[in-house]
Design a protein around this motif. Structure first.
Motif, mmCIF file in Angstrom:
data_model
loop_
_atom_site.group_PDB
_atom_site.id
_atom_site.type_symbol
_atom_site.label_atom_id
_atom_site.label_comp_id
_atom_site.label_asym_id
_atom_site.label_seq_id
_atom_site.Cartn_x
_atom_site.Cartn_y
_atom_site.Cartn_z
ATOM 1 N N SER A 41 0.834 -1.199 0.000
ATOM 2 C CA SER A 41 0.000 0.000 0.000
ATOM 3 C C SER A 41 0.866 1.245 0.000
ATOM 4 N N GLY A 42 0.301 2.351 -0.468
ATOM 5 C CA GLY A 42 1.023 3.620 -0.553
ATOM 6 C C GLY A 42 0.609 4.572 0.555
ATOM 7 N N TRP A 43 1.586 5.367 1.035
ATOM 8 C CA TRP A 43 1.350 6.311 2.129
ATOM 9 C C TRP A 43 2.147 7.582 1.877
ATOM 10 N N ARG A 44 1.701 8.691 2.455
ATOM 11 C CA ARG A 44 2.428 9.963 2.340
ATOM 12 C C ARG A 44 1.943 10.911 3.429
ATOM 13 N N ASN A 45 2.772 11.912 3.718
ATOM 14 C CA ASN A 45 2.274 13.021 4.529
ATOM 15 C C ASN A 45 1.964 14.184 3.587
ATOM 16 N N THR A 51 1.001 14.747 9.459
ATOM 17 C CA THR A 51 0.606 13.369 9.688
ATOM 18 C C THR A 51 0.512 12.579 8.375
ATOM 19 N N ILE A 52 0.648 11.265 8.516
ATOM 20 C CA ILE A 52 0.664 10.347 7.381
ATOM 21 C C ILE A 52 -0.764 9.929 7.037
ATOM 22 N N GLN A 53 -1.030 9.791 5.749
ATOM 23 C CA GLN A 53 -2.329 9.325 5.279
ATOM 24 C C GLN A 53 -2.124 8.369 4.119
ATOM 25 N N SER A 54 -3.148 7.577 3.826
ATOM 26 C CA SER A 54 -3.039 6.612 2.732
ATOM 27 C C SER A 54 -2.983 7.343 1.397
ATOM 28 N N ALA A 55 -2.330 6.718 0.432
ATOM 29 C CA ALA A 55 -2.191 7.290 -0.908
ATOM 30 C C ALA A 55 -2.320 6.173 -1.923
ATOM 31 N N TYR A 56 -2.531 6.529 -3.188
ATOM 32 C CA TYR A 56 -2.674 5.533 -4.233
ATOM 33 C C TYR A 56 -1.327 5.145 -4.814
ATOM 34 N N LEU A 57 -1.195 3.854 -5.074
ATOM 35 C CA LEU A 57 -0.042 3.349 -5.807
ATOM 36 C C LEU A 57 -0.343 3.407 -7.297
ATOM 37 N N ALA A 58 0.668 3.701 -8.085
ATOM 38 C CA ALA A 58 0.522 3.684 -9.543
ATOM 39 C C ALA A 58 1.630 2.823 -10.118
ATOM 40 N N TRP A 59 1.259 1.961 -11.072
ATOM 41 C CA TRP A 59 2.246 1.106 -11.721
ATOM 42 C C TRP A 59 2.657 1.719 -13.044
ATOM 43 N N TYR A 60 3.964 1.750 -13.279
ATOM 44 C CA TYR A 60 4.509 2.264 -14.533
ATOM 45 C C TYR A 60 5.391 1.178 -15.136
ATOM 46 N N SER A 61 5.027 0.731 -16.335
ATOM 47 C CA SER A 61 5.695 -0.398 -16.975
ATOM 48 C C SER A 61 7.196 -0.161 -17.079
ATOM 49 N N GLY A 62 7.969 -1.111 -16.592
ATOM 50 C CA GLY A 62 9.418 -1.010 -16.634
ATOM 51 C C GLY A 62 10.016 -0.233 -15.490
ATOM 52 N N VAL A 83 6.418 13.426 1.790
ATOM 53 C CA VAL A 83 7.351 12.306 1.926
ATOM 54 C C VAL A 83 6.539 11.039 1.724
ATOM 55 N N ASP A 84 6.848 10.306 0.653
ATOM 56 C CA ASP A 84 6.087 9.115 0.279
ATOM 57 C C ASP A 84 6.717 7.855 0.864
ATOM 58 N N SER A 85 5.892 6.821 0.981
ATOM 59 C CA SER A 85 6.390 5.534 1.457
ATOM 60 C C SER A 85 5.519 4.408 0.925
ATOM 61 N N ILE A 86 6.091 3.209 0.881
ATOM 62 C CA ILE A 86 5.381 2.004 0.468
ATOM 63 C C ILE A 86 5.469 0.995 1.609
ATOM 64 N N LYS A 87 4.310 0.523 2.048
ATOM 65 C CA LYS A 87 4.233 -0.460 3.126
ATOM 66 C C LYS A 87 3.978 -1.835 2.527
ATOM 67 N N LYS A 130 -0.248 9.430 12.119
ATOM 68 C CA LYS A 130 0.999 9.668 12.843
ATOM 69 C C LYS A 130 1.974 10.434 11.948
ATOM 70 N N THR A 131 2.969 11.064 12.567
ATOM 71 C CA THR A 131 4.050 11.642 11.785
ATOM 72 C C THR A 131 5.131 10.580 11.625
ATOM 73 N N TYR A 132 6.064 10.797 10.684
ATOM 74 C CA TYR A 132 7.146 9.837 10.529
ATOM 75 C C TYR A 132 7.988 9.757 11.798
ATOM 76 N N ALA A 133 8.116 10.866 12.510
ATOM 77 C CA ALA A 133 8.854 10.846 13.769
ATOM 78 C C ALA A 133 8.123 10.007 14.820
ATOM 79 N N ASN A 134 6.778 10.034 14.795
ATOM 80 C CA ASN A 134 5.988 9.247 15.743
ATOM 81 C C ASN A 134 6.213 7.754 15.582
#
Length: 234
Positions: A41-45, A51-62, A83-87, A130-134
């Motif tokens: 899943s995708g996440w970002r602040n 604070t962090i919230q859910s975000a959409y993942l996008a697939w790019y070929s290659g 600041v993005d992240s993938i869980k 939460k924040t990334y520091a949290n």
């Protein structure tokens, strides 16, 4: 060691999206599923320190998976404003993450691929709101729901080519949840800087705990039985 191309994840994502009752949009998914357990899943602040919230993942070929944002660059895991992240979650199965493959990175002058990796063995690790520091704070994420920093790394991609980056597997760390974060919230990386990191995740590698083969268990059982009989005779 298991290696799963996220191309396989993308195909499973459409099924997972429909099963969750979410709208299926070409090339995007709220979550994607690894063939052998594992939810991505995708996440970002929304700004530095927010604070962090859910975000959409996008697939790019290659290139692989990026996190979609409203401001440029919209398609990478990056630290430009957000600041993005993938869980990656593996349900009830703890695994050791051993490598990450980056299929794309912004190749302009001064840009690179710095990132951090965190892990949590909680069934419900803290993240949303939460924040990334949290995340790494026991007081902010009580009851064992906090994350631990595995490390921060500099994985520059030469000429925008796909590149495997092997993580530090010396530590015997197995966890049910792993978080790949664009560098910035966590320090401790020689040569890293907290800006201008843009990449997509194409692949991951991980290991499960080794389970003794049935034959090995049977031999062990016979050995213990024989030992017991020998003691009785003596």
């Amino acid at each position: 060691m298991q290696r799963y191309k996220i191309e396989w994840v993308r195909r499973a994502a459409r099924t997972a999206t429909l099963a969750l009752g979410l709208s299926a949009v070409a090339g995007t998914a709220a979550a994607a599923v690894f063939p052998n357990a594992g939810l991505v899943s995708g996440w970002r602040n929304s700004a530095s320190g927010s604070t962090i919230q859910s975000a959409y993942l996008a697939w790019y070929s290659g290139g692989g998976y990026g996190v979609e944002n409203a401001t440029s660059p919209q398609h990478a895991v990056d630290n430009s404003g957000y600041v993005d992240s993938i869980k990656v979650s593996f349900g009830s199965t703890p695994v050791r993450l051993t490598g990450v493959e980056f299929g794309w990175a912004y190749s302009g002058t001064g840009y690179d691929t710095d990132f951090s990796v965190l892990y949590s063995d909680s069934a419900t690790p803290c993240l949303n709101g939460k924040t990334y520091a949290n995340l790494v704070s026991v007081s902010s994420c009580p009851g064992g729901t906090n994350w631990t920093l595995l490390g921060s790394y500099n994985a520059d991609l030469p000429n925008n080519n796909a590149k495997w980056f092997n993580l530090n597997t010396a530590a015997n760390i197995f966890a049910r949840n792993w978080l790949i974060v664009a560098y910035g919230p966590y320090n401790g990386c020689t040569g890293c800087d907290p800006a201008d990191d843009y990449f997509k995740v194409l692949d991951i590698a991980y290991e499960q705990r080794k389970v003794p083969e049935p034959g090995t268990l049977a031999l062990l059982g016979l050995g213990l039985l024989g030992l017991g009989m020998a003691r009785r005779r003596s």
